[in-house]
Scaffold this motif. Structure first.
Motif, PDB file in Angstrom:
ATOM      1  N   LYS A 131       0.815  -1.209   0.000  1.00  0.00           N
ATOM      2  CA  LYS A 131       0.000   0.000   0.000  1.00  0.00           C
ATOM      3  C   LYS A 131       0.854   1.266   0.000  1.00  0.00           C
ATOM      4  CE  LYS A 131      -4.221  -1.860   2.070  1.00  0.00           C
ATOM      5  NZ  LYS A 131      -5.189  -1.743   3.185  1.00  0.00           N
ATOM      6  N   ALA A 132       2.063   1.164   0.512  1.00  0.00           N
ATOM      7  CA  ALA A 132       2.960   2.323   0.481  1.00  0.00           C
ATOM      8  C   ALA A 132       3.458   2.613  -0.923  1.00  0.00           C
ATOM      9  CB  ALA A 132       4.144   2.096   1.417  1.00  0.00           C
ATOM     10  N   SER A 133       3.298   1.634  -1.824  1.00  0.00           N
ATOM     11  CA  SER A 133       3.857   1.751  -3.177  1.00  0.00           C
ATOM     12  C   SER A 133       2.778   2.028  -4.219  1.00  0.00           C
ATOM     13  CB  SER A 133       4.622   0.468  -3.524  1.00  0.00           C
ATOM     14  OG  SER A 133       5.691   0.249  -2.632  1.00  0.00           O
ATOM     15  N   HIS A 134       1.785   2.787  -3.861  1.00  0.00           N
ATOM     16  CA  HIS A 134       0.768   3.232  -4.816  1.00  0.00           C
ATOM     17  C   HIS A 134       1.481   3.839  -6.035  1.00  0.00           C
ATOM     18  CE1 HIS A 134      -2.408   5.733  -6.534  1.00  0.00           C
ATOM     19  NE2 HIS A 134      -3.299   5.153  -5.739  1.00  0.00           N
ATOM     20  N   PRO A 135       0.978   3.606  -7.253  1.00  0.00           N
ATOM     21  CA  PRO A 135       1.651   4.162  -8.435  1.00  0.00           C
ATOM     22  C   PRO A 135       1.856   5.674  -8.366  1.00  0.00           C
ATOM     23  CG  PRO A 135       0.014   2.554  -9.112  1.00  0.00           C
ATOM     24  CD  PRO A 135      -0.156   2.730  -7.628  1.00  0.00           C
ATOM     25  N   ASP A 136       0.876   6.398  -7.821  1.00  0.00           N
ATOM     26  CA  ASP A 136       1.052   7.843  -7.675  1.00  0.00           C
ATOM     27  C   ASP A 136       2.211   8.165  -6.740  1.00  0.00           C
ATOM     28  OD1 ASP A 136      -1.135   8.254  -9.318  1.00  0.00           O
ATOM     29  OD2 ASP A 136      -2.457   8.995  -7.736  1.00  0.00           O
ATOM     30  N   HIS A 137       2.355   7.383  -5.678  1.00  0.00           N
ATOM     31  CA  HIS A 137       3.451   7.616  -4.737  1.00  0.00           C
ATOM     32  C   HIS A 137       4.799   7.463  -5.439  1.00  0.00           C
ATOM     33  CE1 HIS A 137       0.919   6.353  -0.946  1.00  0.00           C
ATOM     34  NE2 HIS A 137       0.320   7.288  -1.671  1.00  0.00           N
ATOM     35  N   ARG A 138       4.933   6.361  -6.161  1.00  0.00           N
ATOM     36  CA  ARG A 138       6.211   6.098  -6.816  1.00  0.00           C
ATOM     37  C   ARG A 138       6.508   7.126  -7.901  1.00  0.00           C
ATOM     38  NH1 ARG A 138       5.800   1.562  -9.528  1.00  0.00           N
ATOM     39  NH2 ARG A 138       3.651   1.015  -8.980  1.00  0.00           N
TER      40      ARG A 138
END
Length: 245
Positions: A131-138
């Motif tokens: 969940k920490a690696s949402h595409p928007d986050h990356r």
């Protein structure tokens, strides 16, 4: 073990820019650290790339109304931890891509704020905590690192920032990233955990209100504290600290 367990309270006041993908990302990930920074006199500012308008279970939700709600919630959450300056870039939630436009927009904010430290998402996928690696986050993490080096510091990059906006080049010496598979720096947030939870609860449209959730968050930060070698009963937030000079 982490290289430090404080939020740098002993340093002279510094400027910190936090760049996150969605409203509430900073609160779930770093509000305890931010509260320590502002209490110590550091100038902390937020830049939120999207308005979080895809953050609803009902596909018929009025997305413009939700975006306005989430902006307000983020401003309320920021105030809880002592942050007054919140910039929204207005990118589409769930469709953020690393590219020249986002790099330019983040470089613009960096040159305007002239931070000594930037905190953002990790561009790397964490296969254990997905969940920490949402595409928007990356995508945001990657764009921010590109904006830090080379865009914001290169006077020839995005010349419109200088010639139209009057923003001279700025070198960010330090970046902290969160949500990635590797950490090397932990901040003890035991004393600011209550502020972190109050900031999270400001995001009424997104939940996070239950006592059970608070205990889940406490357990998560306690596990990070144990990994960092802190005494039992302590809570911490974890980052990868990068020298970008």
């Amino acid at each position: 073990m982490s290289d430090a367990h404080t939020a740098d309270e002993g340093r002279a006041p510094r400027r910190v820019l936090v760049v996150m993908a969605h409203p509430d990302d900073v609160d779930y990930g770093a509000a305890g650290t931010v509260a320590r920074w502002t209490a110590a006199g550091h100038d902390v500012r937020y830049c939120v790339v999207t308005d979080g308008d895809a953050g609803a279970e009902d596909p018929e939700t009025d997305r413009a109304a939700l975006a306005a709600t989430r902006r307000g919630e983020q401003r309320d959450a920021a105030a809880v931890v002592g942050v007054k300056d919140v910039t929204f870039l207005g990118y589409p939630d769930g469709r953020v891509e690393t590219g020249l436009a986002l790099r330019r927009d983040v470089a613009r904010v960096i040159r305007r704020c002239r931070p000594d430290l930037v905190l953002t998402h990790s561009p790397d996928r964490d296969l254990v905590h997905v969940k920490a690696s949402h595409p928007d986050h990356r995508a945001v993490g990657s764009a921010v690192l590109d904006a830090v080096y080379p865009d914001a510091r290169n006077p020839c990059a995005f010349p419109e920032l200088l010639h139209q906006d009057g923003l001279a080049a700025w070198t960010v010496p330090e970046v902290w990233v969160r949500g990635g598979p590797v950490t090397n720096h932990h901040v003890d947030v035991t004393d600011t955990f209550h502020l972190k939870m109050t900031a999270i609860r400001a995001h009424v449209s997104q939940g996070g209100q239950s006592a059970e959730f608070e205990e889940t968050m406490r357990a998560r930060l306690a596990a990070l504290a144990r990994d960092a070698g802190l005494p039992d009963g302590r809570l911490c937030e974890a980052y990868l600290r990068i020298d970008t000079r």
